[in-house]
Write a protein that holds these residues in place. Structure first.
Motif, short mmCIF file in Angstrom:
data_model
loop_
_atom_site.label_atom_id
_atom_site.label_comp_id
_atom_site.label_asym_id
_atom_site.label_seq_id
_atom_site.Cartn_x
_atom_site.Cartn_y
_atom_site.Cartn_z
N ASP A 91 -123.12 -5.93 34.28
CA ASP A 91 -122.60 -7.09 33.74
C ASP A 91 -121.47 -6.65 32.71
OD1 ASP A 91 -122.34 -9.44 32.34
OD2 ASP A 91 -124.16 -9.59 31.37
N THR A 108 -119.36 -8.93 31.43
CA THR A 108 -119.16 -9.86 30.36
C THR A 108 -119.42 -9.38 29.04
OG1 THR A 108 -121.14 -11.28 30.36
CG2 THR A 108 -119.30 -11.67 32.36
N VAL A 109 -120.47 -8.58 28.64
CA VAL A 109 -120.82 -8.14 27.52
C VAL A 109 -120.58 -6.69 27.33
CG1 VAL A 109 -122.83 -9.96 27.57
CG2 VAL A 109 -123.12 -7.76 28.34
N ASN A 145 -114.48 -10.45 27.64
CA ASN A 145 -115.09 -11.51 27.17
C ASN A 145 -115.77 -11.43 25.73
OD1 ASN A 145 -115.99 -14.12 27.69
ND2 ASN A 145 -118.03 -13.43 27.60
N SER A 158 -112.50 -12.00 23.49
CA SER A 158 -112.01 -13.14 23.40
C SER A 158 -112.97 -14.15 22.37
CB SER A 158 -112.09 -13.79 24.82
OG SER A 158 -111.44 -13.07 25.78
N THR A 159 -114.37 -14.34 22.91
CA THR A 159 -115.14 -15.02 22.09
C THR A 159 -115.30 -14.65 20.81
OG1 THR A 159 -117.13 -13.71 23.16
CG2 THR A 159 -116.42 -15.65 24.22
N LEU A 203 -116.10 -11.37 38.06
CA LEU A 203 -117.22 -12.03 38.13
C LEU A 203 -116.84 -13.60 38.92
CD1 LEU A 203 -120.01 -12.69 36.60
CD2 LEU A 203 -118.59 -13.79 34.89
N GLU A 204 -115.58 -13.72 38.82
CA GLU A 204 -115.20 -15.13 39.15
C GLU A 204 -114.98 -14.75 40.63
OE1 GLU A 204 -113.69 -13.58 36.87
OE2 GLU A 204 -114.22 -14.71 34.94
N ASP A 205 -115.06 -15.91 41.71
CA ASP A 205 -115.07 -15.76 43.04
C ASP A 205 -113.49 -16.26 43.09
OD1 ASP A 205 -115.31 -15.78 45.82
OD2 ASP A 205 -116.48 -17.60 45.65
N PRO A 233 -109.51 -15.52 34.71
CA PRO A 233 -110.81 -14.86 34.83
C PRO A 233 -111.20 -14.07 33.48
CG PRO A 233 -109.31 -13.61 36.12
CD PRO A 233 -108.45 -14.83 35.61
N GLN A 234 -112.62 -13.63 33.26
CA GLN A 234 -112.78 -13.03 32.02
C GLN A 234 -112.38 -11.70 31.82
OE1 GLN A 234 -116.91 -13.23 31.33
NE2 GLN A 234 -117.11 -15.65 31.69
#
Lengths: 159, 305, 307
Positions: free
Chosen positions: B9, B11-12, B100, B103-104, B197-199, B232-233
Motif C-alpha cells: 500500500d 498510499t500510506v 500521498n 500531499s494530504t 494505484l491508478e489504472d 496519480p498519487q
C-alpha cells in the motif's frame, strides 16, 4: 398545455400587462421527464465530492478515483487533488430512487417546453467530507430526513 | 532491500527495519538520522536511522560509507549490501512517507508542513530504536530547519542522549552516512518500481530524477496531467511545481477553505446561512424566513430546473 | 503558492441529480404518463416555485434542492459541477389551492372550484384539480353543496384550522419519531417560567411543527394557526434589538454564543465543538446590523417583549 392570453389592456396598464405576459409565459413552460428513457438508464456509482469541480462531462473516475478508494473498518478514504477525503455510503430513503436527469437539447428561450430523460438510476451514493470522518450530523445525512417529514406535512389527514 | 511491505500500500507511510543486533541492546550506541527524497515532486520521502555500538565506530568507518549524494547508485547498492552484511553490529530502520501522505498532510486544513512532518518521522524512528532496547547514547542528525532549535527539540524529547544536529552531518559522521545510504537506496527502489494505484495503462516510467528542474520530470508531469484528477498519487500535489501546472492546465477545483483557513470559511458559510435564515438575499416580497429545519439542512425551494 | 482562481458562475446546467419517490419513475404502471415539472404559485411567498405532476396529474410533488456550497458529483465516468441533490417529495395540493379558495371565499358565495382555481400567471394551476387528493380533501377546508351533478364549495376558516391542526399533530409525531432536535427556538420567557420542563418540550415540538406547516400557508393563516394552537406569538428578532444593544454584543459576540450553547446544549452535544467556534466567529465577523439581530435571536436571557 394551453396558454391563456391577456386579452384586455388599457393604455395605463400596458406596461404592467407586458410584464405579466412575459412572466406568465415562462411560468407556463413545462419540463417533461421522458419515462421511456428509464430502460436505457445506466446504474453508475455516484459520489458527492466536498469541492466544486468546474467541469461537466467525461472524467476518468474509475482510473483515478474509484480504484484508489480504501474501505477499511467502515471508514472509506481516498484523496482527490492531494487532499484527504473521508467518506460514507448513504442509501436513498425508503421508497425513493436516485435519478439523474439529463437535458439533451437546451431550449433557446425560457418560454419553450423542455424535456429531460432519465440517464442514470442509483439507490445509494457515497458522500465525501474533507478530512472529517462522516457522522450523523453531516448535513447531507440530516437532509435525508426530509422525505419522511414531508410525508407527515403532506399526507392526508383523517376526518 | 525488501520494500514489499510499502509496496502493498504505497498510499500510506510505512516502517521498514533490519533485525536489532544483540550487541546494540547491551552496549552504548550511536545513532545517525538522514533523509532521502526531500526535494523531488515525485515519489516518497524516506527517513532513515542507522545505529551501532559506539565501540564499533571504527569498524563502520572501515566499511567506507560516505555521503550518499557523492555516490553512484551502484556504489550505494554495494554499500547497503555491506551494511547488511555487518548486521551483527549495525541496525537500521526506515520511515517511508508516501507522496500521498506528504500531499494530504501539507494541504491539510490545519497545515502540517514538511519540516514538522520530517521531525515527527525522525522522532518516531528514534523512539522505535529505544522501544527495541537499543542503548542509545549519541544521536547525530543532519539539519532540517534551524539546527539549534532542532537540537533542543530532540534533546528534550530524548533526555540522556547527546544530540548533535549539524549541517552536512552525512559527510561528517559515518553513522549518518550509513543512515543516508539506507534511506536513499529505499527511495530509489520505491521510485523505480513504483506500482501505480491508478489504472493508467502502460506508464512511461522515464520520469527522471523527480526534481522539479529535471526536464524529464517536467515533461512527464505535462504528459500525465489529467484535467479533472490532476495526477496519480505518485506526485506530490503540495509541490508548487505540481500546483502551478494544475492551475494553468487542469480544471479549477474549489474547496471551502481556499485562500483562508477552514474555520474562516466555515464561519463565512455559517454566516451566509444565518443571513438567508433571516430572509436576506431573497426578493423583497418574500421576506418570510425559511424554517430552520430547511436552512439547517441546506434545503431550498426551486423556481426552475 | 500560486493564487487560486476565482470561481466562475455555473450557468450551463444540463444535468440534475434527483431523489424521487419510486412511483414517479415507475414504468410498470401502464397509465403512468410522463411526469412534468411545472411552476405554480408558492402559497407562502406568492412567488413561483417548482412542482411536479405525475400519473396523469393525479399526483403532485414538491421540488427542493439540497444545496451545500462547494460540492460536485461523480456519476459513473462523468463529473458534474452542480453538486445539488434535488428532492422530489409528495405535496398536498390543498396547500396550493387554499389561496385561491380564500381569495374567492371573501365573496361568501358557493362556487364550483373550476371557477375558483384560475391564475393568469400560473396557468398550470388548473391541473391541481386533477389530483386525486383534491376532490377527497376539499371538505377539510370548505363547505360543500351538491346541486344535481355539480359540486359547489365555500372556504371555511374554522374547518381549515382544524385541518391544519391535524397537520401539526401529524408533524409533531413525525418529528418525535425521527428524533429531530426542535429545541433552541425562541421562547417567551414568561411561558418558560410558568411551565414544567416537559411542557416546554411539547411547546418546542408544536412551535417547530407550526413553523414547518407555515412554509406552505400564508402569513395570515400561520398567525391564526398559532392562536388556535395556543402558542403565544413571539416578537420578531428585529424587535429584540434594543436589549441586545445594551449587552455590548459587538465587542464580545462570543458571549451570545455561550448562552446559545447552554441554552441549547442538548442539540449540540453530538456536534464537534469546532462547529460552535465557527458559529461564534461568524457572529463576530458579520456586519453589525445583522449581528445584533442574530445574537438577540439566540440569547434566551434577553427579555422578550410580548405583544
Amino acid at each position: 398545455m394551453k396558454r391563456q392570453e391577456v386579452t384586455y389592456r388599457t393604455p395605463e396598464t400596458a406596461v404592467e400587462g407586458e410584464r405579466s405576459v412575459q412572466r406568465m409565459s415562462s411560468n407556463g413552460s413545462v419540463t417533461t421527464i421522458q419515462l421511456g428513457s428509464v430502460d436505457q438508464a445506466d446504474r453508475p456509482q455516484v459520489h458527492l465530492l466536498p469541492c466544486e469541480i468546474e467541469q461537466d462531462g467525461p472524467a476518468e473516475v474509475s482510473c483515478y478515483f474509484t480504484c484508489a478508494v480504501k474501505d477499511r473498518k467502515h471508514e472509506m478514504s481516498v484523496s482527490f487533488r492531494g487532499r484527504g477525503l473521508k467518506g460514507q455510503e448513504v442509501s436513498c430513503p425508503h421508497g425513493y430512487t436516485g435519478l439523474v436527469l439529463k437535458e439533451d437539447h437546451k431550449p433557446t428561450t425560457d418560454q419553450e417546453d423542455r424535456t429531460v430523460r432519465v440517464s442514470s438510476i442509483f439507490s445509494r451514493f457515497t458522500y465525501w467530507n474533507l478530512e472529517t470522518p462522516p457522522n450523523s450530523d453531516d448535513v447531507v445525512v440530516m437532509a435525508m430526513a426530509w422525505p419522511e417529514l414531508a410525508k407527515a406535512i403532506h399526507g392526508s389527514v383523517d376526518d | 532491500m525488501d520494500l514489499s511491505e510499502f509496496e502493498a500500500d504505497n498510499t500510506v507511510s510505512c516502517r521498514l527495519s533490519s533485525a536489532i543486533p544483540d550487541v546494540c541492546r547491551t552496549e552504548d550506541c550511536c545513532l545517525g538520522i538522514d533523509e532521502a527524497g526531500r526535494g523531488p515532486v515525485l515519489g516518497p520521502m524516506v527517513y532513515g536511522i542507522c545505529f551501532c555500538p559506539i565501540s564499533k565506530k571504527d569498524d563502520l568507518k572501515g566499511l567506507k560509507v560516505a555521503d550518499s549524494k557523492t555516490l553512484s547508485e551502484a556504489e550505494r547498492e554495494n554499500l547497503f549490501h555491506k551494511l547488511d552484511e555487518a548486521k551483527s553490529f549495525v541496525g537500521w530502520a526506515l520511515q517511508v512517507l508516501s507522496p500521498n501522505t506528504i500531499s494530504t498532510s501539507m494541504l491539510q486544513r490545519a497545515k502540517y508542513n514538511l519540516n514538522a512532518l520530517s521531525h515527527d518521522a525522525a522522532i518516531s524512528l528514534v523512539q522505535y530504536a529505544l522501544d527495541c532496547g537499543v542503548q542509545l547514547k549519541e544521536l547525530f542528525v543532519d539539519t532540517v530547519g534551524p539546527a539549534e532549535k532542532y537540537q533542543e527539540k530532540l534533546s528534550q524529547r530524548f533526555p540522556g542522549v547527546v544530540v548533535t544536529v549539524r549541517p552536512k552531518a552525512d559527510s561528517l559522521f559515518p553513522i549518518v552516512s550509513a543512515a543516508s545510504i539506507c534511506a536513499k537506496v529505499a527511495r530509489d527502489h520505491a521510485v523505480k518500481s513504483w506500482k501505480f494505484l491508478e489504472d493508467l495503462g502502460d506508464m512511461d516510467a522515464d520520469y527522471g530524477s523527480g526534481y522539479p528542474n529535471d526536464p524529464k520530470t517536467k515533461s512527464w508531469l505535462l504528459k500525465y496531467l489529467d484535467p479533472v484528477f490532476g495526477y496519480p498519487q505518485f506526485v506530490r500535489f503540495s509541490w508548487s511545481t505540481a500546483q502551478t501546472l494544475l492551475d494553468s492546465k487542469a480544471v479549477p477545483v474549489h474547496w471551502d477553505d481556499d485562500e483562508e483557513d477552514g474555520e474562516k470559511a466555515a464561519a463565512r458559510k455559517n454566516c451566509a446561512s444565518m443571513l438567508s435564515y433571516f430572509g436576506r438575499g431573497k426578493s423583497q416580497s418574500t421576506a418570510r424566513e425559511t424554517h430552520r429545519f430547511f436552512s439547517e439542512r441546506r434545503l431550498k425551494t426551486l423556481d426552475t430546473l | 503558492m500560486t493564487t487560486k482562481k476565482k470561481r466562475s458562475s455555473n450557468t450551463q446546467n444540463d444535468r440534475w441529480v434527483v431523489i424521487a419517490p419510486d412511483s414517479v419513475a415507475d414504468t410498470s404502471k401502464t397509465d403512468n404518463n410522463d411526469p412534468a415539472f411545472v411552476r405554480l404559485r408558492n402559497p407562502a411567498t406568492g412567488e413561483a416555485s417548482l412542482y411536479l405532476f405525475s400519473s396523469g396529474d393525479s399526483e403532485l410533488y414538491e421540488v427542493k434542492a439540497f444545496d451545500e456550497d462547494y460540492h460536485s458529483w461523480f456519476v459513473g465516468q462523468t463529473v458534474q459541477r452542480d453538486g445539488r441533490l434535488l428532492y422530489i417529495t409528495p405535496m398536498d395540493p390543498m396547500y396550493l389551492l387554499l389561496p385561491y379558495l380564500i381569495k374567492v371565499g371573501k365573496e361568501g358565495k358557493f362556487q364550483p372550484v373550476q371557477q375558483v382555481v384560475m391564475d393568469e400567471d400560473f396557468p398550470a394551476c388548473t391541473r391541481l384539480l386533477s389530483c386525486s387528493r383534491t376532490q377527497a380533501s376539499l371538505h377539510h377546508v370548505a363547505e360543500e353543496k351538491e346541486v344535481g351533478s355539480q359540486r359547489f364549495h365555500r372556504y371555511n376558516q374554522e374547518k381549515t384550522m382544524q385541518w391544519l391542526q391535524k397537520k401539526v399533530d401529524k408533524t409533531v409525531k413525525a418529528l418525535k419519531m425521527r428524533n429531530i432536535s426542535v429545541g433552541g427556538g425562541v421562547k417567551s420567557t414568561t411561558y418558560i417560567r410558568m411551565k414544567q420542563e416537559s411542557d416546554i418540550q411539547e411547546e418546542d415540538y408544536l412551535r417547530y411543527a407550526h413553523g414547518l406547516i407555515s412554509e406552505y400557508i400564508s402569513e395570515d393563516l400561520s398567525k391564526e394557526l398559532l392562536n388556535v394552537l395556543g402558542l403565544p406569538e413571539i416578537s420578531s428578532p428585529k424587535e429584540l434589538e434594543p436589549p441586545s444593544k445594551k449587552r455590548k454584543l459587538s465587542d464580545k459576540p462570543v458571549e451570545a454564543g455561550e448562552d446559545y450553547t447552554k441554552f441549547n446544549s442538548a442539540d449540540f452535544i453530538r456536534k464537534p465543538p469546532k462547529k460552535m467556534t465557527a458559529a461564534q466567529k461568524s457572529l463576530a465577523k458579520v456586519d453589525k446590523t445583522g449581528m445584533k439581530t442574530m445574537s438577540s435571536f439566540f440569547s434566551p436571557k434577553v427579555k422578550t417583549e410580548n405583544n
